[in-house]
Design a protein around this motif. Sequence first.
Motif, short mmCIF file in Angstrom:
data_model
loop_
_atom_site.label_atom_id
_atom_site.label_comp_id
_atom_site.label_asym_id
_atom_site.label_seq_id
_atom_site.Cartn_x
_atom_site.Cartn_y
_atom_site.Cartn_z
N PRO A 132 43.36 80.55 -3.27
CA PRO A 132 44.30 80.55 -4.41
C PRO A 132 45.35 81.64 -4.34
O PRO A 132 46.49 81.43 -4.77
CB PRO A 132 43.38 80.74 -5.62
N GLU A 133 44.99 82.82 -3.81
CA GLU A 133 45.98 83.91 -3.74
C GLU A 133 47.16 83.53 -2.86
O GLU A 133 48.31 83.86 -3.18
CB GLU A 133 45.33 85.19 -3.20
N ALA A 168 35.53 80.31 -10.33
CA ALA A 168 36.21 81.54 -9.92
C ALA A 168 37.59 81.24 -9.34
O ALA A 168 38.55 81.99 -9.57
CB ALA A 168 35.36 82.29 -8.90
N ILE A 169 37.70 80.16 -8.58
CA ILE A 169 39.00 79.77 -8.03
C ILE A 169 39.99 79.48 -9.14
O ILE A 169 41.14 79.95 -9.13
CB ILE A 169 38.84 78.55 -7.10
N ARG A 171 39.84 80.56 -12.21
CA ARG A 171 40.13 81.80 -12.92
C ARG A 171 41.16 82.64 -12.18
O ARG A 171 42.07 83.22 -12.81
CB ARG A 171 38.83 82.59 -13.12
N THR A 172 41.07 82.70 -10.86
CA THR A 172 42.06 83.44 -10.09
C THR A 172 43.46 82.87 -10.31
O THR A 172 44.43 83.61 -10.48
CB THR A 172 41.71 83.39 -8.58
N ASP A 175 44.56 83.55 -14.01
CA ASP A 175 44.85 84.96 -14.24
C ASP A 175 46.23 85.37 -13.73
O ASP A 175 46.79 86.38 -14.16
CB ASP A 175 43.79 85.84 -13.58
N ALA A 176 46.78 84.60 -12.80
CA ALA A 176 48.12 84.90 -12.28
C ALA A 176 49.23 84.42 -13.21
O ALA A 176 50.40 84.77 -13.01
CB ALA A 176 48.30 84.27 -10.91
#
Length: 261
Positions: A132-133, A168-169, A171-172, A175-176
């Motif tokens: 995701p990042e 979690a993916i 959420r990442t 969160d961005a």
Amino acid sequence: MTVDKPGLRIDTSRPHPARVYDWLLGGKDNYPVDQQVAERLPAEARGNAARNRAFMHRASGWLARNGIDQFLDIGTGIPTEPNLHQVVQEITPSARIVYADNDPIVLRHAEALLISRPEGATDYIHADVRRPEAIVEHARGLLDFDRPVALSLIALLHFLPDDQDPYAITRTLVDALPSGSFLVLSHGTADQHPELKDETEATYKKGAIPLRMRTRSEVEPFFEGLELVEPGLVFATQWYREEPAPVQERSGFYVGVGRVR
């Protein structure tokens, strides 16, 4: 439009979820190995795919009419008109859309079919949601993350088993996003088709495609911390904000739109 071109080869020996979904929607950009999986699925699968697609159109259009002009669509799939950018740019011609998918066949079609209106812009990245990042970093080249962005995860997360931690993916990615952004999500479920659950999962497993359909209580955490837009987390045919209302039918997808506070 810019397209990331990593020189990838299309593997026609193994089925891919995007190409199976293309077949279910009546598309032609799939291969015998994908058709074999799709044809073994329950007959309801085609209708469920169409109803899920219709939800995406309704949600994206509603967001565009309410001021959202930036979209990040992950798990784009093979382009099927109207594509997301066509829906939103019909309302807001200057809208900007970044598409991402991990199937090289989507990359092949991106330049020809994911073309923006001249007032706006589209971009495409060949990427996997499990990174995701990297997707967010690329998207920042076109989208302004100081303003609201709609994150679209349509018919994607049920292909991530629990050990890959799709929560979690998500959420990442969320969160961005800045305040006022939205998460648009649909997720496969057997809650209205319990008699088809085993057959569907076995068919995908035979095609070496992981499938983790989830119950309502398992889909709810994807929206943790978000403000769900009415009518909340519902089946695909139950979500609409404007008339005409969709025909109420059984659905294989939970859907929802959540606002980032």
